[in-house]
Design an enzyme around this catalytic site. Structure first.
Site, mmCIF file in Angstrom:
data_model
loop_
_atom_site.group_PDB
_atom_site.id
_atom_site.type_symbol
_atom_site.label_atom_id
_atom_site.label_comp_id
_atom_site.label_asym_id
_atom_site.label_seq_id
_atom_site.Cartn_x
_atom_site.Cartn_y
_atom_site.Cartn_z
ATOM 1 N N ARG A 1 0.820 -1.220 0.000
ATOM 2 C CA ARG A 1 0.000 0.000 0.000
ATOM 3 C C ARG A 1 0.846 1.259 0.000
ATOM 4 N NH1 ARG A 1 -1.663 -0.197 6.341
ATOM 5 N NH2 ARG A 1 0.482 -0.385 6.945
ATOM 6 N N HIS B 1 7.936 -25.932 12.763
ATOM 7 C CA HIS B 1 9.276 -26.428 12.449
ATOM 8 C C HIS B 1 9.606 -27.740 13.181
ATOM 9 C CE1 HIS B 1 9.412 -22.585 10.662
ATOM 10 N NE2 HIS B 1 9.821 -21.893 11.699
ATOM 11 N N ASP C 1 4.843 -20.586 17.563
ATOM 12 C CA ASP C 1 5.795 -19.976 16.614
ATOM 13 C C ASP C 1 6.783 -21.003 16.057
ATOM 14 O OD1 ASP C 1 6.993 -17.705 15.273
ATOM 15 O OD2 ASP C 1 8.640 -17.833 16.697
ATOM 16 N N HIS D 1 9.716 -23.022 6.293
ATOM 17 C CA HIS D 1 11.031 -22.841 5.678
ATOM 18 C C HIS D 1 12.042 -23.907 6.139
ATOM 19 C CE1 HIS D 1 12.088 -20.471 9.307
ATOM 20 N NE2 HIS D 1 13.338 -20.747 9.014
ATOM 21 N N LYS E 1 3.419 -19.561 7.678
ATOM 22 C CA LYS E 1 2.913 -19.355 9.016
ATOM 23 C C LYS E 1 2.983 -17.881 9.393
ATOM 24 C CE LYS E 1 5.891 -19.815 12.440
ATOM 25 N NZ LYS E 1 7.017 -18.884 12.504
ATOM 26 N N ASP F 1 -3.932 -0.873 -2.185
ATOM 27 C CA ASP F 1 -4.393 -1.007 -0.812
ATOM 28 C C ASP F 1 -4.938 -2.442 -0.707
ATOM 29 O OD1 ASP F 1 -5.748 -1.173 1.518
ATOM 30 O OD2 ASP F 1 -6.917 0.670 1.253
ATOM 31 N N GLU G 1 17.752 -20.917 19.818
ATOM 32 C CA GLU G 1 18.204 -19.699 19.140
ATOM 33 C C GLU G 1 18.799 -18.777 20.185
ATOM 34 O OE1 GLU G 1 15.398 -18.168 15.921
ATOM 35 O OE2 GLU G 1 14.072 -19.042 17.403
ATOM 36 N N LYS H 1 15.478 -26.665 4.251
ATOM 37 C CA LYS H 1 16.856 -26.786 4.748
ATOM 38 C C LYS H 1 17.440 -28.110 4.276
ATOM 39 C CE LYS H 1 16.178 -23.949 8.880
ATOM 40 N NZ LYS H 1 16.991 -22.767 8.765
ATOM 41 N N LYS I 1 22.966 -20.647 18.716
ATOM 42 C CA LYS I 1 21.992 -21.182 17.756
ATOM 43 C C LYS I 1 22.366 -22.632 17.490
ATOM 44 C CE LYS I 1 19.701 -20.248 13.390
ATOM 45 N NZ LYS I 1 18.344 -20.237 13.916
#
Ligand code: BG6
Length: 488
Positions: free
Chosen positions: A49, A238, A233, A176, A146, A91, A214, A180, A343
């Site tokens: 937008r 994952h 999340d 994602h 997601k 928009d 992480e 990997k 990580k």
């Protein structure tokens, strides 16, 4: 797996000025171009937008590369890449504005790939706008990722909105992690090696651990994260995806249908978590201030924009039981958290100890074999084995040793592509194997909802852990109760 014919595409990114587009999509597309993996006349159309022209958008794309590429920009490639870019100000909430796409997209000659890089509340108006402007064909695709809902009901609502306009085979739901290299390598390890295949069950395996840690916190995403929490999340998607790859039965072949069908069977076999067993089988955590790699970092409740009363979890550990023949009696422990010491994404398959020990001079209890799969960083596979220490004096002495396959060493000449690069390429190629089916997402929600509602029912508050640690002590106790310990 990717034998599908590659055709030029019009990739339309809705939400082109957003974080996902700038941090991941533009970077991945540039990298694909750099490796000559984008068809010559594939075009990228940013839609948002924000009032700006093509040049402004190209400038922003360049700045994204400067900020997130982690590498110097190859100006000759950029020159070629930037020519693919164009921009449309729409928009997104106003379906009538999508008519503009008719002037830009060429659905006759190219496949229109619609990447919904926006929050799901906008999906309805985008779908309505696309439907009304007549730009879609049966070949068109839609890509979404997601959060696909925050529970079963909301995910069904999103899937229904999309299904009004796109058939299931046109929908590419991204996780994602499935792009990997090392997640895909699980298929190769399990179904390409007889030594693993025959031992991959309750006869040989004691338990499995999956760690996705992480060191970062919530990276300025307070509002999104606080509504979501680590369970939704990370674990709902994952970790459960990794789990399905570890646990599924051998698919008949590598087609999307075969793989999806096997994954769904595993998701359906997950033993539900109930208010009665939730406190024994799960741990919720929230980080307090601490130190990571020598830097002091704030606690979750001190992050920018924080609501200091929040009880959202930033860590979760779960004992998973899979109620089927192969995995009866083999617990799978999963943990994931923000602000861990580093990580680390890793799977540890712990084999059963041998029935009798003839090497008591070396070990009172023989350490069992372990297969450690490092997903990131430092992709690789290790096997912990016992070997004789060389020498001619006295008794046979054993030592635990590591058979070590490092991807960067072994495949020196092969670049390891990132998850987004792989998945964008697969979406452009029209190969759905690595994307999630509607049923998979919904089955995953059914199980995760059982945890979420058990927590709500019991008012289970998160336990605190210091940033820079591997989570609350209760996470150690989760395994200790079963006489086991996390791999450190
Ligand atoms: C995203 C989560 O899906 O995955 C983030 O929303 C998380 O919170 C990220 O940081 C981790 O991805 P990766 O590829 O860096 O392990």
């Amino acid at each position: 797996m990717n034998t599908t014919q590659y055709r030029p595409c019009d990739l339309v990114i809705y939400g082109a000025m957003g974080d996902l587009s700038k941090r991941k999509l533009i970077i991945s597309l540039y990298r694909l171009d750099k490796h000559n993996l984008l068809e010559q006349d594939t075009r990228i159309i940013g839609v948002d937008r924000v009032e700006q022209n093509r040049d402004d958008f190209v400038k922003i794309a360049y700045q994204s590369l400067q900020s997130f590429l982690n590498n110097t920009i190859d100006e000759a490639i950029w020159e070629r890449f930037s020519k693919r870019l164009s921009y449309l100000k729409i928009d997104l909430t106003d379906p009538s504005q999508y008519q503009q796409l008719n002037h830009v997209v060429d659905s006759e000659k190219r496949v229109m790939v619609n990447y919904f890089a926006v929050a799901p509340f906008l999906f309805k108006s985008i779908c309505q706008g696309l439907d009304a402007c007549g730009v879609l064909t049966p070949e068109s695709r839609m890509v979404m990722e997601k959060p696909i809902g925050h529970d079963l009901k909301s995910s069904q609502e999103i899937n229904d909105v999309v299904a009004d306009v796109f058939a299931e085979e046109q929908v590419y739901r991204i996780d994602h992690y499935l792009g990997k290299e090392t997640v895909l390598n699980l298929l190769a390890l399990r179904f390409g090696n007889s030594i693993l295949y025959t031992n991959w069950n309750h006869n040989s395996i004691d338990h499995i651990q999956i760690t996705v840690g992480e060191d970062i916190g919530i990276e300025g995403r307070w509002e999104y994260f606080d509504k979501t929490g680590q369970l939704r999340d990370m674990l709902q998607n994952h970790l459960l995806q990794i789990l399905t790859f570890i646990a599924m039965e051998p698919p008949t072949n590598l087609s999307a249908e075969s793989i999806h069908a096997e994954k769904i069977k595993i998701l359906k076999a997950l033993r539900p978590i109930t208010p009665r067993n939730v406190d024994e089988k799960t741990v919720r955590g929230q980080y307090t201030s601490g130190h990571i790699k020598g830097q002091s970092v704030p606690g979750y409740l001190e992050e920018e924009g924080a609501n200091t009363q929040s009880t959202t979890e930033t860590f979760v550990a779960v004992r998973v039981d899979i109620d089927n023949w192969r995995w009866a009696g083999v617990p799978i422990y999963m943990r994931t958290g923000k602000r861990m010491p580093n990580k680390r994404t890793e799977i540890v398959v712990n084999f059963k100890p041998l029935p009798h020990n003839i090497f008591r001079d070396s070990f009172n209890e023989l350490p069992a074999n372990k297969l450690v799969i490092h997903l990131q960083p430092n992709e690789g596979v290790d096997i912990m084995m016992l070997n004789k220490v060389p020498g001619i004096d006295g008794n046979i002495k054993l030592q635990q040793t590591k058979l070590d396959l490092s991807f960067s060493e072994t495949f020196k000449n092969n670049r390891i592509f990132g998850g987004y690069e792989k998945l964008i390429l697969e979406a452009l190629r029209g190969n759905t194997t690595l994307f999630l089916s509607r049923e998979e997402i919904e089955q995953a929600w059914i199980w995760v909802d059982s945890i979420q509602s058990a927590w709500a029912n019991n008012h289970t508050p998160p336990k605190s852990y210091t940033a820079g640690s591997w989570g609350p002590v209760a996470s150690v106790a989760l395994l200790a109760r079963d006489g086991r310990a996390w791999e450190e």
